[in-house]
Design an enzyme around this catalytic site. Structure first.
Site, mmCIF file in Angstrom:
data_model
loop_
_atom_site.group_PDB
_atom_site.id
_atom_site.type_symbol
_atom_site.label_atom_id
_atom_site.label_comp_id
_atom_site.label_asym_id
_atom_site.label_seq_id
_atom_site.Cartn_x
_atom_site.Cartn_y
_atom_site.Cartn_z
ATOM 1 N N LYS A 39 -15.871 14.778 -30.233
ATOM 2 C CA LYS A 39 -16.944 15.494 -28.992
ATOM 3 C C LYS A 39 -18.171 15.903 -29.870
ATOM 4 O O LYS A 39 -18.089 16.253 -31.211
ATOM 5 C CB LYS A 39 -16.224 16.599 -28.254
ATOM 6 C CG LYS A 39 -15.950 17.693 -29.133
ATOM 7 C CD LYS A 39 -14.899 18.485 -28.354
ATOM 8 C CE LYS A 39 -14.754 19.718 -29.038
ATOM 9 N NZ LYS A 39 -13.622 20.755 -28.475
ATOM 10 N N ARG A 137 -9.358 28.440 -19.118
ATOM 11 C CA ARG A 137 -10.776 27.321 -18.909
ATOM 12 C C ARG A 137 -10.227 26.346 -18.369
ATOM 13 O O ARG A 137 -9.959 26.605 -17.044
ATOM 14 C CB ARG A 137 -11.071 27.087 -20.494
ATOM 15 C CG ARG A 137 -12.410 26.410 -20.581
ATOM 16 C CD ARG A 137 -12.956 26.280 -21.956
ATOM 17 N NE ARG A 137 -11.886 25.254 -22.451
ATOM 18 C CZ ARG A 137 -12.378 24.759 -23.894
ATOM 19 N NH1 ARG A 137 -13.380 25.218 -24.477
ATOM 20 N NH2 ARG A 137 -11.394 23.995 -24.397
ATOM 21 N N HIS A 171 -4.277 24.040 -24.842
ATOM 22 C CA HIS A 171 -5.315 24.457 -25.799
ATOM 23 C C HIS A 171 -5.070 26.154 -26.252
ATOM 24 O O HIS A 171 -4.986 26.720 -25.027
ATOM 25 C CB HIS A 171 -6.428 24.225 -25.456
ATOM 26 C CG HIS A 171 -7.754 24.244 -26.426
ATOM 27 N ND1 HIS A 171 -7.637 23.488 -27.677
ATOM 28 C CD2 HIS A 171 -8.951 24.819 -26.333
ATOM 29 C CE1 HIS A 171 -8.693 23.663 -28.446
ATOM 30 N NE2 HIS A 171 -9.560 24.686 -27.556
ATOM 31 N N ARG A 231 -4.319 17.673 -32.930
ATOM 32 C CA ARG A 231 -5.776 17.424 -32.214
ATOM 33 C C ARG A 231 -6.785 18.227 -33.019
ATOM 34 O O ARG A 231 -7.464 18.856 -32.168
ATOM 35 C CB ARG A 231 -5.494 17.773 -30.807
ATOM 36 C CG ARG A 231 -6.259 16.959 -29.843
ATOM 37 C CD ARG A 231 -5.907 17.513 -28.480
ATOM 38 N NE ARG A 231 -6.250 19.050 -28.118
ATOM 39 C CZ ARG A 231 -5.388 19.743 -27.516
ATOM 40 N NH1 ARG A 231 -4.058 19.547 -27.052
ATOM 41 N NH2 ARG A 231 -5.611 20.906 -27.541
ATOM 42 N N TYR A 272 -44.903 34.123 -39.348
ATOM 43 C CA TYR A 272 -45.147 34.828 -38.024
ATOM 44 C C TYR A 272 -44.634 36.178 -38.274
ATOM 45 O O TYR A 272 -43.680 36.013 -38.700
ATOM 46 C CB TYR A 272 -44.445 34.012 -36.922
ATOM 47 C CG TYR A 272 -45.277 32.462 -36.669
ATOM 48 C CD1 TYR A 272 -46.516 32.444 -36.113
ATOM 49 C CD2 TYR A 272 -44.157 31.466 -36.861
ATOM 50 C CE1 TYR A 272 -46.720 31.279 -35.547
ATOM 51 C CE2 TYR A 272 -45.122 30.189 -36.281
ATOM 52 C CZ TYR A 272 -46.006 30.142 -35.841
ATOM 53 O OH TYR A 272 -46.541 29.040 -35.288
ATOM 54 N N CYS A 319 -40.014 29.067 -38.934
ATOM 55 C CA CYS A 319 -40.820 28.524 -38.055
ATOM 56 C C CYS A 319 -40.130 27.247 -37.295
ATOM 57 O O CYS A 319 -39.107 26.936 -37.750
ATOM 58 C CB CYS A 319 -42.004 28.064 -38.523
ATOM 59 S SG CYS A 319 -42.844 29.269 -39.708
ATOM 60 N N MET A 320 -40.862 26.653 -36.384
ATOM 61 C CA MET A 320 -40.093 25.473 -35.682
ATOM 62 C C MET A 320 -39.816 24.391 -36.850
ATOM 63 O O MET A 320 -38.725 23.815 -36.543
ATOM 64 C CB MET A 320 -40.911 25.113 -34.550
ATOM 65 C CG MET A 320 -40.647 23.803 -33.869
ATOM 66 S SD MET A 320 -41.473 23.090 -32.629
ATOM 67 C CE MET A 320 -41.388 24.329 -31.249
ATOM 68 N N ASP A 321 -40.715 24.345 -37.559
ATOM 69 C CA ASP A 321 -40.781 23.030 -38.248
ATOM 70 C C ASP A 321 -40.543 23.360 -39.879
ATOM 71 O O ASP A 321 -40.496 22.215 -40.898
ATOM 72 C CB ASP A 321 -41.954 21.998 -38.150
ATOM 73 C CG ASP A 321 -42.329 21.782 -36.612
ATOM 74 O OD1 ASP A 321 -41.263 21.196 -36.304
ATOM 75 O OD2 ASP A 321 -43.454 21.879 -36.305
HETATM 76 C C1 LIG Z 1 -12.674 21.090 -29.347
HETATM 77 C C2 LIG Z 1 -11.336 20.969 -29.206
HETATM 78 C C3 LIG Z 1 -10.575 20.698 -29.967
HETATM 79 C C4 LIG Z 1 -10.535 20.662 -31.615
HETATM 80 O O1 LIG Z 1 -10.890 21.992 -31.919
HETATM 81 P P1 LIG Z 1 -10.954 22.333 -33.587
HETATM 82 O O2 LIG Z 1 -10.780 23.984 -33.588
HETATM 83 O O3 LIG Z 1 -12.265 21.953 -34.033
HETATM 84 O O4 LIG Z 1 -9.827 21.834 -34.017
HETATM 85 C C5 LIG Z 1 -8.998 20.672 -29.798
HETATM 86 N N1 LIG Z 1 -8.591 20.354 -28.341
HETATM 87 C C6 LIG Z 1 -9.324 20.614 -27.438
HETATM 88 C C7 LIG Z 1 -9.058 20.726 -25.967
HETATM 89 C C8 LIG Z 1 -10.895 20.851 -27.661
HETATM 90 O O5 LIG Z 1 -11.667 21.271 -26.714
#
Ligand SMILES: *Cc1c(COP(=O)(O)O)cnc(C)c1O
Length: 389
Positions: A39, A137, A171, A231, A272, A319-321
């Site tokens: 992701k 969540r 999770h 995962r 700045y 700064c920005m850049d």
């Molecule tokens: C982002 C995410 C992960 C991976 O998490 P890590 O801490 O990077 O291993 C696994 N499962 C779900 C549901 C997530 O949102």
């Protein structure tokens, strides 16, 4: 399109990614499947390139957060199973089915609308049931007095027309925290997940094909939780507290070059806000790396960046850049020299700790104007700049 500048760039070491994948595979053994979390553009590393390599290496599944991210993978030759962890609007169910994408189902309302839409189209949507065991969540609420309604809701979803329930997952909130309270919380989450699985499978009279919950913290510290599939995200990229201990290597190295060096008299204010003032003749370098590239402005005047001859303190407001670094103690450093912001020599964990954040935020923050340079065997094999030409 290729960038013509050698300004600031992110080197993505595909050998390190392959190494990390293989190490993690060895760790979990042949009986456990591997889902790579890609992701947020693979945490800033480039979802297409990372997924291509994982597909080539034989990973079992990928996970993204949205249908747009899933489509990007399908449009770029990724044919392996992809799970969307977040919400997809019901109007998109047809595209999920067409693209053979697996969708997380997180509550009764979503199950009903996905089922209705899939049935209307005469198709079948593959789903994984998300259980809320304490992250609070997404997911079917199953803790405490919600156990029976949660289990019932999950069983109802699995029986709906148009849905094929392949998996069930949860999770962890604190699987990466070492203290006893967090360990107890993780154990309780896992125990509840097991009870939910047992109750739903008993009632339905059949098991889910895939049970999964182990994120990075659990892959590193909780082997009991690996179940059918792990995962991890962060571990794959070789970041975080567990990476070095598991023999993993950082995949991203963010680099810039020194564009100008000037020597200021004592008493000169820099950048700045004038928060830095020289107290001696000061040799100051300007880097084309600022907050629009992903540098956190909150790190202003509080960090050092790595030259070939050692760390150079960053001075004044970012700064920005651009930003400025103090080269007074590093007379060997010249215009055009490379500076490492984080990566192989300067760990992203340290910079994140200084900023009061986590490494995920720093790799995700590397912005689209920073070209990614993909390396294999030390040589560049692909270059990508996410700007519109
Ligand atoms: C982002 C995410 C992960 C991976 O998490 P890590 O801490 O990077 O291993 C696994 N499962 C779900 C549901 C997530 O949102």
């Amino acid at each position: 399109m290729e960038s013509t500048l050698k300004r600031t760039w992110a080197e993505i070491d595909l050998d390190a990614l392959e190494h990390n994948y293989r190490r993690l595979r060895e760790r979990i053994g042949p009986a456990v499947k591997f889902l790579g979390v890609v992701k947020a553009d693979a945490y800033g590393h480039g979802a297409v390139q990372v997924s291509r390599l994982l597909q080539e290496l034989g990973a079992d599944y990928l996970a993204v957060s949205s249908i747009d991210e899933a489509m990007e993978l399908r449009d770029n030759g990724i044919t392996m199973p992809v799970l969307i962890l977040g919400h997809t609007p019901k109007e998109q169910v047809g595209r999920l089915i067409d693209m053979d994408i697996t969708q997380a189902v997180t509550c009764r309302a979503k199950a009903l609308e996905y089922s209705a839409e899939a049935a209307r189209l005469g198709g079948t949507l593959r789903i994984h049931i998300k259980v809320d065991t304490g992250m609070s969540r997404l997911g079917y609420l199953c803790a405490g007095r919600h156990f029976d309604t949660g289990v019932q809701g999950i069983c109802d979803a699995c029986r709906l027309p148009g849905l094929e329930a392949e998996g069930i997952f949860t999770h962890f909130a604190v699987s990466d925290e070492p203290d006893e309270g967090s360990a107890a919380y993780t154990r309780a989450q896992f125990e509840l997940f097991r009870r939910v699985i047992e109750a739903t499978e008993r009632e339905m009279g059949r098991p889910f094909a895939l049970h999964h919950c182990a994120n990075t913290g659990a892959v590193a510290s909780w082997p009991d939780t690996w179940m059918d599939m792990v995962r991890p995200g962060l571990l794959l990229y070789g970041c975080g507290d567990f990476a070095a201990g598991l023999g993993l290597r950082p995949v991203m190295t963010l680099k810039t070059t020194i564009s100008t060096i000037k020597v200021y008299d004592p008493g000169t204010s820099v950048s700045y806000g004038r928060i830095f003032r020289t107290d001696r003749p000061t040799r100051m370098g300007v880097l084309p790396y600022g907050y629009a590239d992903g540098f956190l402005r909150s790190l202003s005047n509080r960090c050092a960046l790595m030259t070939d001859h050692g760390p150079a303190p960053q001075r004044g407001k970012i700064c920005m850049d651009m930003c400025m670094i103090d080269l007074t103690e590093l007379p060997q450093v010249q215009v055009g020299d490379e500076v490492e912001i984080f990566g192989r020599r300067a760990g992203v964990n340290d910079l994140a700790a200084l900023a009061g954040t986590i490494p995920y935020e720093l790799t995700c923050a590397v912005s689209k104007r920073v070209p990614r340079l993909y390396l294999r065997g030390g040589a560049a094999v692909e270059r990508e700049l996410l700007l519109r030409f």
